[in-house]
Design a protein around this motif. Structure first.
Motif, PDB file in Angstrom:
ATOM      1  N   PHE A   1      38.537  41.746  40.755  1.00 15.58           N
ATOM      2  CA  PHE A   1      39.383  40.545  40.802  1.00 15.58           C
ATOM      3  C   PHE A   1      40.453  40.696  39.725  1.00 15.58           C
ATOM      4  O   PHE A   1      40.143  40.838  38.545  1.00 15.58           O
TER       5      PHE A   1
ATOM      6  N   LYS B   1      43.932  27.086  43.562  1.00 17.57           N
ATOM      7  CA  LYS B   1      43.886  27.946  42.369  1.00 17.57           C
ATOM      8  C   LYS B   1      44.708  29.209  42.629  1.00 17.57           C
ATOM      9  O   LYS B   1      45.583  29.204  43.484  1.00 17.57           O
TER      10      LYS B   1
ATOM     11  N   TYR C   1      35.016  41.632  47.388  1.00 23.34           N
ATOM     12  CA  TYR C   1      36.400  41.418  46.959  1.00 23.34           C
ATOM     13  C   TYR C   1      37.139  42.743  46.858  1.00 23.34           C
ATOM     14  O   TYR C   1      36.684  43.664  46.170  1.00 23.34           O
TER      15      TYR C   1
ATOM     16  N   ARG D   1      39.189  35.728  30.531  1.00 25.19           N
ATOM     17  CA  ARG D   1      38.172  34.686  30.722  1.00 25.19           C
ATOM     18  C   ARG D   1      36.861  35.168  30.118  1.00 25.19           C
ATOM     19  O   ARG D   1      36.442  36.312  30.332  1.00 25.19           O
TER      20      ARG D   1
ATOM     21  N   VAL E   1      28.484  38.500  39.420  1.00 28.84           N
ATOM     22  CA  VAL E   1      28.679  38.318  40.866  1.00 28.84           C
ATOM     23  C   VAL E   1      28.919  39.709  41.459  1.00 28.84           C
ATOM     24  O   VAL E   1      29.851  40.396  41.052  1.00 28.84           O
TER      25      VAL E   1
ATOM     26  N   GLU F   1      39.687  28.940  33.458  1.00 30.27           N
ATOM     27  CA  GLU F   1      39.390  30.210  34.136  1.00 30.27           C
ATOM     28  C   GLU F   1      40.656  30.949  34.554  1.00 30.27           C
ATOM     29  O   GLU F   1      41.704  30.350  34.752  1.00 30.27           O
ATOM     30  N   ASP F   2      40.499  32.254  34.724  1.00 33.90           N
ATOM     31  CA  ASP F   2      41.458  33.106  35.432  1.00 33.90           C
ATOM     32  C   ASP F   2      42.907  32.950  34.959  1.00 33.90           C
ATOM     33  O   ASP F   2      43.787  32.515  35.719  1.00 33.90           O
TER      34      ASP F   2
ATOM     35  N   VAL G   1      32.652  42.728  43.207  1.00 31.08           N
ATOM     36  CA  VAL G   1      33.919  42.039  42.921  1.00 31.08           C
ATOM     37  C   VAL G   1      34.835  42.915  42.070  1.00 31.08           C
ATOM     38  O   VAL G   1      34.450  43.380  41.001  1.00 31.08           O
TER      39      VAL G   1
ATOM     40  N   ASP H   1      32.602  40.146  37.826  1.00 29.25           N
ATOM     41  CA  ASP H   1      32.672  38.948  36.956  1.00 29.25           C
ATOM     42  C   ASP H   1      31.937  39.174  35.629  1.00 29.25           C
ATOM     43  O   ASP H   1      31.359  38.243  35.049  1.00 29.25           O
TER      44      ASP H   1
ATOM     45  N   PHE I   1      36.116  38.798  31.733  1.00 35.00           N
ATOM     46  CA  PHE I   1      36.636  39.257  33.031  1.00 35.00           C
ATOM     47  C   PHE I   1      37.973  38.601  33.368  1.00 35.00           C
ATOM     48  O   PHE I   1      38.491  37.783  32.607  1.00 35.00           O
ATOM     49  N   ASN I   2      38.540  39.046  34.486  1.00 34.72           N
ATOM     50  CA  ASN I   2      39.760  38.487  35.075  1.00 34.72           C
ATOM     51  C   ASN I   2      40.877  38.268  34.059  1.00 34.72           C
ATOM     52  O   ASN I   2      41.385  37.157  33.905  1.00 34.72           O
TER      53      ASN I   2
END
Ligand code: BMA
Length: 308
Positions: A269, A145, A228, A42, A264, A83-84, A267, A288, A26-27
């Motif tokens: 994102f 972040k 989100y 990620r 999650v 992450e991210d 979302v 996620d 994800f992301n």
């Protein structure tokens, strides 16, 4: 104005045959360089630690991934994962902004359960998108972040968006190594008085898009129900700490099953919005768990942002 989902969604799924991307991918960050789309994403596998994987594509839809992650934990500062990712190309080098999730705040020694989660907004550098060297942190020892570098110097300085709750902020640096606290300024925050979609927290998405009317910045936000969504705003070209327009409406929200349910729920994102042939490619994590793509013409997004 709403983004259009790509019919091939979701584009990238976890790989049950892999140890490190077994459960979630994800992301992602995506840049368009030398005629190819390059993705850093990620991934979470059997140990639930986040690592960063790499994939490459000719059309931005069909991807070939490396079998090994290109970045993983090495230290106390990122023991619980990296992450991210958000990659920016500046003057022919690549800079990877990512969140280090550690056991302690580096150099401070505060256990995470007593602090804000032990996260650090880090920057790494590479000349080939595969081998990364850690360079600096924008700030240490605080909840911060969602950082991303602008694609060029502005008034001689490197600039980055970052999130110091509850605001999206601007940081400035002469050399990408030190980010003086005195040069950090808030830009915008949640709007409790607005339409309710960005009332709780906001954070920047991918690399800001330079246009003749200002820096087009896509951002994410969540509300009191932890949904989100994505929105857009326009920042001043010469002084990106000055907001020029901010439409009240969002441009994207979860509605597909893989956006509503996953690791999650509810979302979308995004860490990437490269512009290729006049189209904005918004890559995002769904719940996620998987990776999707939504697009729109840059001219439409800019026109929408300017009405705000
Ligand atoms: C944020 C980040 C993202 C994640 C999002 C929704 O705080 O950790 O990586 O996608 O929460 O869970």
């Amino acid at each position: 104005m709403k983004l259009q989902r790509h019919p091939a969604n979701p584009l990238l799924l976890p790989d049950p045959a892999s140890e490190w991307e077994t459960y979630n991918v994800f992301n992602p960050s995506v840049i368009h360089h030398a005629g190819l789309f390059h993705m850093h994403y990620r991934a979470q596998g059997l140990d639930w630690v986040s690592r960063i994987g790499y994939a490459v594509s000719v059309d931005g839809v069909h991807w070939n991934r490396l079998r090994q992650p290109v970045l993983g934990p090495t230290d106390q500062i990122d023991a619980r994962g990296v992450e991210d990712p958000r990659v920016t190309e500046i003057d022919g080098r690549f800079y990877l902004c990512y969140t280090a999730y550690g056991n302690h705040f580096e150099g401070i020694g505060v256990p995470t359960h007593a602090g804000q989660g032990g996260i650090t907004p880090m920057i790494a550098v590479s000349d080939n998108l595969i081998a990364w060297q850690r360079l600096s942190a924008i700030v240490r020892g605080e909840d911060n972040k969602d950082h991303v570098l602008f694609p060029r110097r502005i008034n001689g300085r490197y600039m980055a968006l970052h999130r110091r709750p509850p605001n999206v902020c601007l940081a400035e640096s002469d050399d990408l190594l030190t980010w003086p606290a005195a040069r950090m300024r808030p830009i915008f925050g949640p709007r409790p008085e607005g339409k309710g979609w960005d009332e709780k927290r906001v954070g920047g998405n991918g690399v800001p898009i330079e246009t003749e009317h200002g820096w087009l910045v896509l951002y994410h936000a969540y509300n009191n129900r932890h949904v989100y969504r994505l929105g857009v705003c326009l920042l001043d070209l010469e002084d990106p700490a000055r907001i020029v327009h901010r439409p009240k409406d969002f441009i994207f929200e979860p509605s597909e099953i893989w956006e509503l349910k996953g690791d999650v729920p509810n979302v979308v994102f995004s860490c990437a919005n490269p512009v290729v042939d006049g189209q904005v490619y918004v890559y995002y994590g769904g719940a996620d768990h998987v990776i999707g793509l939504a697009t729109c013409p840059l001219s439409d997004l800019l026109a929408f942002a300017r009405q705000g």
